[in-house]
Motif scaffolding. Structure first.
Motif, PDB file in Angstrom:
ATOM      1  N   ILE A 130       0.776  -1.209  -0.205  1.00 31.91           N
ATOM      2  CA  ILE A 130       0.009   0.003   0.049  1.00 31.91           C
ATOM      3  C   ILE A 130       0.943   1.342  -0.205  1.00 31.91           C
ATOM      4  O   ILE A 130       1.819   1.223   0.880  1.00 31.91           O
ATOM      5  N   GLY A 131       0.717   2.165  -1.185  1.00 30.54           N
ATOM      6  CA  GLY A 131       1.312   3.326  -1.212  1.00 30.54           C
ATOM      7  C   GLY A 131       1.161   4.215  -2.222  1.00 30.54           C
ATOM      8  O   GLY A 131       0.045   3.810  -3.058  1.00 30.54           O
ATOM      9  N   PRO A 132       1.876   5.014  -2.606  1.00 35.77           N
ATOM     10  CA  PRO A 132       2.798   5.805  -1.944  1.00 35.77           C
ATOM     11  C   PRO A 132       2.431   6.448  -0.605  1.00 35.77           C
ATOM     12  O   PRO A 132       1.480   7.148  -0.837  1.00 35.77           O
ATOM     13  N   ILE A 133       2.931   6.153   0.552  1.00 36.19           N
ATOM     14  CA  ILE A 133       2.922   6.540   1.916  1.00 36.19           C
ATOM     15  C   ILE A 133       3.171   8.021   1.710  1.00 36.19           C
ATOM     16  O   ILE A 133       2.201   9.044   2.207  1.00 36.19           O
ATOM     17  N   SER A 149      -3.655   6.810   5.837  1.00 36.12           N
ATOM     18  CA  SER A 149      -5.388   6.726   6.046  1.00 36.12           C
ATOM     19  C   SER A 149      -5.585   5.477   5.242  1.00 36.12           C
ATOM     20  O   SER A 149      -6.269   4.665   5.956  1.00 36.12           O
ATOM     21  N   PHE A 150      -5.339   5.071   4.113  1.00 32.98           N
ATOM     22  CA  PHE A 150      -5.932   4.128   3.455  1.00 32.98           C
ATOM     23  C   PHE A 150      -5.238   2.776   4.265  1.00 32.98           C
ATOM     24  O   PHE A 150      -5.790   1.726   4.580  1.00 32.98           O
ATOM     25  N   LEU A 151      -3.926   2.842   4.582  1.00 32.79           N
ATOM     26  CA  LEU A 151      -3.426   1.826   5.217  1.00 32.79           C
ATOM     27  C   LEU A 151      -4.173   1.529   6.595  1.00 32.79           C
ATOM     28  O   LEU A 151      -4.450   0.236   6.689  1.00 32.79           O
ATOM     29  N   SER A 152      -4.359   2.267   7.048  1.00 34.04           N
ATOM     30  CA  SER A 152      -5.086   2.033   8.596  1.00 34.04           C
ATOM     31  C   SER A 152      -6.457   1.505   8.325  1.00 34.04           C
ATOM     32  O   SER A 152      -6.881   0.820   9.050  1.00 34.04           O
ATOM     33  N   LYS A 153      -7.182   2.019   7.294  1.00 33.68           N
ATOM     34  CA  LYS A 153      -8.514   1.437   6.886  1.00 33.68           C
ATOM     35  C   LYS A 153      -8.362  -0.139   6.432  1.00 33.68           C
ATOM     36  O   LYS A 153      -9.062  -0.907   6.832  1.00 33.68           O
ATOM     37  N   ILE A 166       4.727   1.256   1.341  1.00 29.91           N
ATOM     38  CA  ILE A 166       5.787   1.644   0.476  1.00 29.91           C
ATOM     39  C   ILE A 166       5.638   2.788  -0.016  1.00 29.91           C
ATOM     40  O   ILE A 166       4.335   3.492   0.141  1.00 29.91           O
ATOM     41  N   GLY A 167       6.679   3.438  -0.236  1.00 35.05           N
ATOM     42  CA  GLY A 167       6.825   4.921  -0.933  1.00 35.05           C
ATOM     43  C   GLY A 167       7.604   6.183   0.014  1.00 35.05           C
ATOM     44  O   GLY A 167       6.736   6.559   1.097  1.00 35.05           O
ATOM     45  N   GLY A 168       8.628   6.319  -0.142  1.00 33.34           N
ATOM     46  CA  GLY A 168       9.243   7.336   0.514  1.00 33.34           C
ATOM     47  C   GLY A 168       9.529   7.189   1.999  1.00 33.34           C
ATOM     48  O   GLY A 168       9.575   8.127   2.885  1.00 33.34           O
ATOM     49  N   ILE A 169       9.496   6.133   2.511  1.00 29.01           N
ATOM     50  CA  ILE A 169       9.611   5.448   3.692  1.00 29.01           C
ATOM     51  C   ILE A 169      11.151   5.554   4.237  1.00 29.01           C
ATOM     52  O   ILE A 169      11.932   5.196   3.481  1.00 29.01           O
ATOM     53  N   GLU A 176       5.661   5.545  11.951  1.00 28.97           N
ATOM     54  CA  GLU A 176       4.366   5.915  11.711  1.00 28.97           C
ATOM     55  C   GLU A 176       3.595   4.947  11.049  1.00 28.97           C
ATOM     56  O   GLU A 176       2.326   4.754  10.975  1.00 28.97           O
ATOM     57  N   VAL A 177       4.191   4.363   9.930  1.00 27.21           N
ATOM     58  CA  VAL A 177       3.689   3.495   8.917  1.00 27.21           C
ATOM     59  C   VAL A 177       3.335   2.071   9.906  1.00 27.21           C
ATOM     60  O   VAL A 177       2.250   1.610   9.622  1.00 27.21           O
ATOM     61  N   LEU A 178       4.392   1.711  10.598  1.00 29.30           N
ATOM     62  CA  LEU A 178       4.183   0.563  11.388  1.00 29.30           C
ATOM     63  C   LEU A 178       2.821   0.698  12.438  1.00 29.30           C
ATOM     64  O   LEU A 178       1.833   0.051  12.649  1.00 29.30           O
ATOM     65  N   ALA A 179       2.808   1.872  12.913  1.00 30.35           N
ATOM     66  CA  ALA A 179       1.822   2.316  13.996  1.00 30.35           C
ATOM     67  C   ALA A 179       0.369   2.223  13.392  1.00 30.35           C
ATOM     68  O   ALA A 179      -0.579   2.070  13.967  1.00 30.35           O
ATOM     69  N   ALA A 180       0.426   2.681  12.026  1.00 33.73           N
ATOM     70  CA  ALA A 180      -0.830   2.652  11.207  1.00 33.73           C
ATOM     71  C   ALA A 180      -1.442   1.071  10.871  1.00 33.73           C
ATOM     72  O   ALA A 180      -2.666   0.882  10.305  1.00 33.73           O
ATOM     73  N   GLY A 181      -0.528   0.170  11.130  1.00 32.23           N
ATOM     74  CA  GLY A 181      -0.903  -1.314  11.122  1.00 32.23           C
ATOM     75  C   GLY A 181      -0.316  -1.954  10.084  1.00 32.23           C
ATOM     76  O   GLY A 181      -0.411  -3.221   9.622  1.00 32.23           O
ATOM     77  N   ALA A 182       0.852  -1.560   9.507  1.00 33.89           N
ATOM     78  CA  ALA A 182       1.680  -2.331   8.341  1.00 33.89           C
ATOM     79  C   ALA A 182       2.524  -3.373   9.322  1.00 33.89           C
ATOM     80  O   ALA A 182       3.131  -3.101  10.392  1.00 33.89           O
TER      81      ALA A 182
END
Ligand SMILES: Nc1nc(C(F)(F)F)ncc1COP(=O)(O)OP(=O)(O)O
Ligand SMILES: [Mg+2]
Length: 205
Positions: A130-133, A149-153, A166-169, A176-182
């Motif tokens: 999911i990205g680009p974040i 937002s979409f990753l969290s959903k 994925i994307g600019g991480i 933040e990406v991991l906290a969102a559920g990745a």
């Protein structure tokens, strides 16, 4: 594959590296990446025999370190050299067809919205990207940065499904990406350009 396999997903092609790509890959494997994708793109991308030779060399290194070896887009090459799997986007063949061709192998799919997520999961994908974040330098035709937002959903809707962001991480925003559920982060530049890949990889977890 296990969700934790996605923890530090390194993606690379020959255009992404200033240094010798196989040296970068081996250093990344030694430093603890958990998944690898060969994504050969761009004006000077390898093709034909030289691409196959390079892919086989990457595959040999990944085998040595027991890290799954995935090929992006190029389904024929993945089948020919018996890669551990393939990653496909929305412009590639339908997931149902890919799934059939890669029985027992890993199939990853890029998704950007609820519908694409549903089709990928129901079509038998093993994980989704999911990205680009964030804004990315590594994909010329990337969609605008979507944030988490979409990753969290997607995580709320599919609590146990393997998801990688994925994307600019970078080491600065991975948490933040991991906290969102990745389950993990997919990176190109952050590892390619790192001066200390072990430290970088530890900061991405
Ligand atoms: N290559 C990718 N890998 C991932 C992964 F999940 F592995 F992190 N997610 C997303 C992409 C992007 O895939 P796609 O949309 O087909 O574009 P491209 O072919 O330019 O990569
Ligand atoms: Mg693609």
């Amino acid at each position: 594959m296990k969700r934790s396999d996605l923890a530090v997903y390194f993606i690379m092609g020959t255009e992404n590296c200033k240094d010798e790509p196989l040296v970068v890959l081996e250093d990344a494997l030694k430093s603890g990446i958990t998944f690898f994708q060969l994504r050969e793109k761009g004006a000077n991308a390898l093709t034909g025999e030289s691409l196959e030779k390079f892919a086989l060399a990457c595959q040999t290194l990944c085998k040595e370190y027991n890290v799954p070896f995935i090929i992006n887009d190029n389904v024929q090459l993945a089948l020919k050299i018996n890669a551990d799997g393939v990653h496909v986007g929305q412009d590639d063949a339908p997931i149902a067809q890919i799934r059939e061709q890669f029985n027992g192998k890993i199939v990853g799919v890029s998704v950007h919205n609820d519908e694409e997520m549903k089709v990928a999961v129901e079509g038998g994908a093993d994980y989704v990207g999911i990205g680009p974040i964030y804004e990315t330098q590594s994909k010329a035709d990337a969609k605008p940065a979507a944030g988490v937002s979409f990753l969290s959903k997607a995580r709320r809707d599919y609590q146990d499904f393997p998801i990688v962001g994925i994307g600019g991480i970078t080491t600065e925003n991975a948490s933040e990406v991991l906290a969102a559920g990745a389950d993990g982060v997919a990176v190109i530049s952050a590892i390619c350009q790192s001066a200390d890949r072990r430290e970088t990889i530890n900061l991405l977890k």
